[in-house]
Design a protein around this motif. Structure first.
Motif, PDB file in Angstrom:
ATOM      1  N   GLU A  44       0.830  -1.200   0.000  1.00 32.17           N
ATOM      2  CA  GLU A  44       0.000   0.000   0.000  1.00 32.17           C
ATOM      3  C   GLU A  44       0.874   1.263   0.000  1.00 32.17           C
ATOM      4  O   GLU A  44       1.777   1.401   0.817  1.00 32.17           O
ATOM      5  N   ARG A  87      -8.807   4.420   4.820  1.00 28.66           N
ATOM      6  CA  ARG A  87     -10.004   3.590   4.713  1.00 28.66           C
ATOM      7  C   ARG A  87     -10.592   3.227   6.075  1.00 28.66           C
ATOM      8  O   ARG A  87     -11.413   2.337   6.176  1.00 28.66           O
ATOM      9  N   PRO A 166     -14.324  -0.272   0.513  1.00 32.38           N
ATOM     10  CA  PRO A 166     -14.776   0.379  -0.724  1.00 32.38           C
ATOM     11  C   PRO A 166     -13.615   0.886  -1.567  1.00 32.38           C
ATOM     12  O   PRO A 166     -12.473   1.007  -1.094  1.00 32.38           O
ATOM     13  N   ASN A 167     -13.929   1.204  -2.808  1.00 28.50           N
ATOM     14  CA  ASN A 167     -12.898   1.654  -3.745  1.00 28.50           C
ATOM     15  C   ASN A 167     -12.639   3.154  -3.670  1.00 28.50           C
ATOM     16  O   ASN A 167     -11.968   3.712  -4.521  1.00 28.50           O
ATOM     17  N   ARG A 168     -13.166   3.802  -2.644  1.00 27.09           N
ATOM     18  CA  ARG A 168     -12.905   5.226  -2.446  1.00 27.09           C
ATOM     19  C   ARG A 168     -13.013   5.546  -0.952  1.00 27.09           C
ATOM     20  O   ARG A 168     -13.686   4.845  -0.207  1.00 27.09           O
ATOM     21  N   THR A 253     -14.310   1.805   5.193  1.00 25.59           N
ATOM     22  CA  THR A 253     -14.395   0.364   5.431  1.00 25.59           C
ATOM     23  C   THR A 253     -15.522   0.036   6.399  1.00 25.59           C
ATOM     24  O   THR A 253     -15.809   0.786   7.328  1.00 25.59           O
ATOM     25  N   LYS A 276     -17.100  -4.253  -6.807  1.00 28.58           N
ATOM     26  CA  LYS A 276     -16.013  -3.271  -6.909  1.00 28.58           C
ATOM     27  C   LYS A 276     -15.318  -3.018  -5.568  1.00 28.58           C
ATOM     28  O   LYS A 276     -14.343  -2.274  -5.514  1.00 28.58           O
ATOM     29  N   PHE A 277     -15.842  -3.614  -4.502  1.00 31.28           N
ATOM     30  CA  PHE A 277     -15.240  -3.458  -3.183  1.00 31.28           C
ATOM     31  C   PHE A 277     -14.360  -4.668  -2.864  1.00 31.28           C
ATOM     32  O   PHE A 277     -14.629  -5.777  -3.345  1.00 31.28           O
ATOM     33  N   ALA A 278     -13.331  -4.454  -2.069  1.00 28.14           N
ATOM     34  CA  ALA A 278     -12.475  -5.557  -1.612  1.00 28.14           C
ATOM     35  C   ALA A 278     -13.061  -6.157  -0.336  1.00 28.14           C
ATOM     36  O   ALA A 278     -13.437  -5.416   0.585  1.00 28.14           O
TER      37      ALA A 278
END
Length: 293
Positions: A44, A87, A166-168, A253, A276-278
């Protein structure tokens, strides 16, 4: 010198700025004396020029190391980052506590966990993230006279965390400005009572109480409005085995606590719905910061 610090999930529903738990997702840093200063970042943030040019870890480390030994030295820093940035998983707290601990370790000066927490307060005044990062486990913590007072509960192996990343991001500073400056008496009592029950339920391992105890009227819904999908994440999690489902820190998150046997089915349903989320299944961490020569 090798230092490892766990991710954390804080606030935990009604436990605003007070309750936090450590997760087995770690940032690691290797520090060696060198003829030249160098910094390497893997994982990261590895593509961020800002982290290399204006690295908070290096700034905090240098500040404390120079105060301790009163001289300048050069080091080679290698970071192995697994905690997502911005996040709500305690990436900033991991940096703060590891940098201070590293400075003392490289200076050869003992540092207690209590002293480390007190020093970390200068950079992070809320103890809900820094305390589990240092201590591991679940922690209830308060600050009194610039000192952290906390009680730790080790988390059992039959529980897992299913986290939705989430992706943001959600801006912590911006979302905090949206929080109410005044509370009604009924809302204040609601959060006090639920936070108290949540803490007691975790210490007594009465997991079935968590769904009720983790409800909040202070910050969660306000922050989640910045990313409405999070309401769907919480609803789906609670319908499919989550003992509790709360915003992690200030987000974005989402943290879900489940029995171990329910972790994979829940993760599958969440990933299928939020492609689209991890989604990660994590153990809880009971060690906290680890320092090795």
């Amino acid at each position: 010198m090798f230092i490892s610090v766990p991710a954390t999930s804080a606030n935990l529903g009604p436990g605003f700025d007070t309750l936090g738990v450590a997760l087995d997702l770690r940032n690691e840093v290797s520090i060696k004396r060198s003829r030249f200063f160098s910094i390497s970042i893997k994982g990261e943030g590895s593509k961020s020029f800002r982290l290399k040019g204006n690295n908070i870890f290096i700034s905090i480390f240098n500040e404390h190391y120079r105060n301790l030994v009163d001289k300048k030295e050069k080091f080679r820093f290698t970071f192995y980052n697994k905690i997502p940035l911005s996040r709500g998983l305690g990436s900033s707290s991991a940096v703060i506590v590891s940098a201070i601990a590293a400075a003392y370790a490289m200076a050869g000066i003992p540092l207690s966990s209590q002293r480390l927490l007190s020093l970390a307060l200068s950079y992070e005044p809320h103890p809900d993230n820094i305390t589990p990062a240092v201590m591991g486990g679940f922690n209830a913590a308060v600050v009194e006279n610039s000192r952290v007072y906390s009680i730790k509960k080790e988390m059992p192996q039959n529980l897992k965390a299913v986290i939705v990343i989430p992706n943001r991001p959600i801006s912590t500073s911006h979302s905090r400005t949206k929080l109410p400056r005044k509370l009604s008496l009924s809302d204040a009592v609601f959060n006090i009572s639920h936070s108290s029950l949540l803490t007691a339920a975790i210490f007594n391992e009465e997991w079935d109480l968590l769904r009720i105890a983790s409800k909040d009227k202070l910050h969660q819904d306000i922050r989640m409005r910045a990313m409405p999908e999070l309401f769907e994440v919480q609803k789906l999690a609670l319908q499919n085995g989550a003992l509790m489902s709360t915003l992690s820190g200030s987000g974005s998150t989402f943290f879900n606590m489940v029995y171990a046997e329910d972790a994979k089915p829940l993760a599958y349903k969440l990933q299928n719905r939020f492609s689209k989320f991890a989604i990660k299944i994590l153990d809880f961490d009971n060690q906290g910061i680890i320092i090795e020569e």
